[in-house]
Design a protein around this motif. Structure first.
Motif, PDB file in Angstrom:
ATOM      1  N   GLY A  69      32.510  28.471 -36.741  1.00  0.00           N
ATOM      2  CA  GLY A  69      33.635  29.350 -36.447  1.00  0.00           C
ATOM      3  C   GLY A  69      34.447  29.558 -37.710  1.00  0.00           C
ATOM      4  N   LEU A  70      35.001  30.769 -37.880  1.00  0.00           N
ATOM      5  CA  LEU A  70      35.743  31.074 -39.106  1.00  0.00           C
ATOM      6  C   LEU A  70      36.772  32.148 -38.809  1.00  0.00           C
ATOM      7  CD1 LEU A  70      35.452  30.277 -42.220  1.00  0.00           C
ATOM      8  CD2 LEU A  70      34.260  32.459 -42.488  1.00  0.00           C
ATOM      9  N   PHE A  71      38.020  31.913 -39.220  1.00  0.00           N
ATOM     10  CA  PHE A  71      39.020  32.984 -39.200  1.00  0.00           C
ATOM     11  C   PHE A  71      40.026  32.751 -40.311  1.00  0.00           C
ATOM     12  CE2 PHE A  71      40.919  29.933 -36.120  1.00  0.00           C
ATOM     13  CZ  PHE A  71      42.215  29.820 -36.625  1.00  0.00           C
ATOM     14  N   ASN A 197      26.469  35.638 -31.922  1.00  0.00           N
ATOM     15  CA  ASN A 197      26.940  34.315 -32.343  1.00  0.00           C
ATOM     16  C   ASN A 197      28.398  34.380 -32.783  1.00  0.00           C
ATOM     17  OD1 ASN A 197      26.854  31.611 -32.930  1.00  0.00           O
ATOM     18  ND2 ASN A 197      25.339  31.751 -34.550  1.00  0.00           N
ATOM     19  N   GLU A 198      28.697  34.084 -34.034  1.00  0.00           N
ATOM     20  CA  GLU A 198      30.093  34.033 -34.490  1.00  0.00           C
ATOM     21  C   GLU A 198      30.730  35.422 -34.356  1.00  0.00           C
ATOM     22  OE1 GLU A 198      33.693  32.889 -36.202  1.00  0.00           O
ATOM     23  OE2 GLU A 198      32.543  34.408 -37.241  1.00  0.00           O
ATOM     24  N   LEU A 199      31.995  35.448 -33.943  1.00  0.00           N
ATOM     25  CA  LEU A 199      32.675  36.707 -33.632  1.00  0.00           C
ATOM     26  C   LEU A 199      33.921  36.886 -34.483  1.00  0.00           C
ATOM     27  CD1 LEU A 199      32.661  36.401 -29.716  1.00  0.00           C
ATOM     28  CD2 LEU A 199      30.963  37.574 -31.141  1.00  0.00           C
ATOM     29  N   GLU A 200      34.344  38.150 -34.635  1.00  0.00           N
ATOM     30  CA  GLU A 200      35.625  38.445 -35.264  1.00  0.00           C
ATOM     31  C   GLU A 200      36.138  39.770 -34.717  1.00  0.00           C
ATOM     32  OE1 GLU A 200      37.049  36.255 -37.233  1.00  0.00           O
ATOM     33  OE2 GLU A 200      38.778  37.392 -37.932  1.00  0.00           O
ATOM     34  N   TRP A 201      37.398  39.783 -34.329  1.00  0.00           N
ATOM     35  CA  TRP A 201      38.041  41.015 -33.873  1.00  0.00           C
ATOM     36  C   TRP A 201      38.562  41.740 -35.099  1.00  0.00           C
ATOM     37  CZ3 TRP A 201      38.604  43.066 -28.951  1.00  0.00           C
ATOM     38  CH2 TRP A 201      39.458  44.174 -28.850  1.00  0.00           C
ATOM     39  N   GLY A 250      29.465  33.321 -39.797  1.00  0.00           N
ATOM     40  CA  GLY A 250      30.885  33.212 -40.113  1.00  0.00           C
ATOM     41  C   GLY A 250      31.461  34.514 -40.639  1.00  0.00           C
ATOM     42  N   ILE A 251      32.399  35.063 -39.870  1.00  0.00           N
ATOM     43  CA  ILE A 251      33.099  36.285 -40.274  1.00  0.00           C
ATOM     44  C   ILE A 251      34.591  36.018 -40.115  1.00  0.00           C
ATOM     45  CG2 ILE A 251      33.269  38.787 -39.975  1.00  0.00           C
ATOM     46  CD1 ILE A 251      30.940  38.497 -37.901  1.00  0.00           C
ATOM     47  N   ALA A 252      35.372  36.332 -41.147  1.00  0.00           N
ATOM     48  CA  ALA A 252      36.830  36.203 -41.065  1.00  0.00           C
ATOM     49  C   ALA A 252      37.459  37.489 -41.581  1.00  0.00           C
ATOM     50  CB  ALA A 252      37.310  35.005 -41.884  1.00  0.00           C
TER      51      ALA A 252
END
Ligand SMILES: [Ca+2]
Length: 278
Positions: A69-71, A197-201, A250-252
């Motif tokens: 997870g990444l933000f 998988n890993e998400l980002e708004w 991982g997306i931030a």
């Protein structure tokens, strides 16, 4: 045919690198193959736009961090790491890669996606059916929720939590109860899209890593339609690769600057990238 190739490629990566591949993942692949033969949904979305990237800046990343997870929040990267015995929630100085605050998960938990909402950080676990809640300032655990199924990615639009479980579905959850209020089924112009998988708004859309691929899809949260595909192939230079590293993940996004950051599990760098339409 291309889909079959993708599935075979995914299986190859899963079984060769061993990352989080397990019998249950293999079963998921088998199930997806069966579902791939089913009829397409009635209302098909238009063809997604294709994007590539440009590296703006390279930042250090802990090569021991199995990024799940990444933000970004107010000048810091927040990272949730996985694997039993090395799962953590950490706050990282992006310039140096130094961990300035962290909390470990008990060995029985495999950490997954993280998101911050109203001063709280939520962290999923993979197969343990538990989401932990922390005070974002102190990292003190303030509670937890249970849920059915697997936990993969997590993000927020500032009101609700959006959670992936490795399937084609994203669950919209009430942050107060963790109850799933709505399910978004993700489709491109040909089929349902699995392994989200890993998400980002980002700017009103959900961006999602596709597990095992260096690919991110942009999703309309109302319809579930994929509006764009970003190809991150070739992101790492050969000298930055290590034999023990795992897949892209991982997306931030920093809403203040619009900057976008991506990385992978056990990668030694985080990349600030500009997205360019092909
Ligand atoms: Ca994210």
């Amino acid at each position: 045919m291309k889909y079959l190739f993708t599935i075979l490629a995914a299986m190859g990566v899963m079984f060769s690198c061993g990352g989080r591949g397990t019998a249950s993942k293999a079963a998921a692949v088998s199930g997806a193959q069966e579902r791939a033969t089913s009829a397409p949904t009635a209302e098909m979305p238009s063809k997604p736009r294709n994007y590539t990237y440009r590296i703006v800046k390279e930042l250090p990343h802990d090569p021991e961090a199995y990024t799940q997870g990444l933000f970004w929040h107010e000048g810091y990267l927040y990272e949730g790491t996985g694997r039993n015995g090395s799962s953590s929630l950490r706050k990282v100085d992006p310039a140096t890669g130094r961990v300035v605050q962290s909390v470990e998960l008990e060995r029985k938990y495999f950490g997954e996606g993280i998101a911050m909402l109203d001063g709280l950080i939520y962290q999923l676990t993979w197969t343990e059916g538990r989401a932990f809640v922390y005070d974002a300032a102190t990292f003190r655990r303030t509670g937890s929720f249970s849920y059915d199924g697997e936990g993969w990615g997590l993000t927020t639009d500032g009101r609700r939590l959006y959670m992936s479980d490795g399937s084609e579905n994203i669950f919209v959850r009430d942050p107060a109860t963790f109850r799933a209020e709505r399910t978004i089924t993700v489709t491109n112009d040909r089929r349902n899209l699995y392994y989200l998988n890993e998400l980002e708004w980002i700017d009103g859309e959900i961006w999602a890593n596709i597990y095992t691929l260096a690919e991110v899809v942009k999703i309309d949260p109302e319809t579930g339609h994929v509006t764009g595909i970003i190809d991150f192939g070739g992101l790492q230079s050969p000298s930055d690769r290590s034999p023990r590293q795992d897949v892209f993940n991982g997306i931030a996004h920093d809403p203040a600057t619009g900057n976008i950051y991506v990385t992978g599990k056990l990668w030694n760098k985080i990349y600030q990238v500009e997205i360019i339409e092909k």
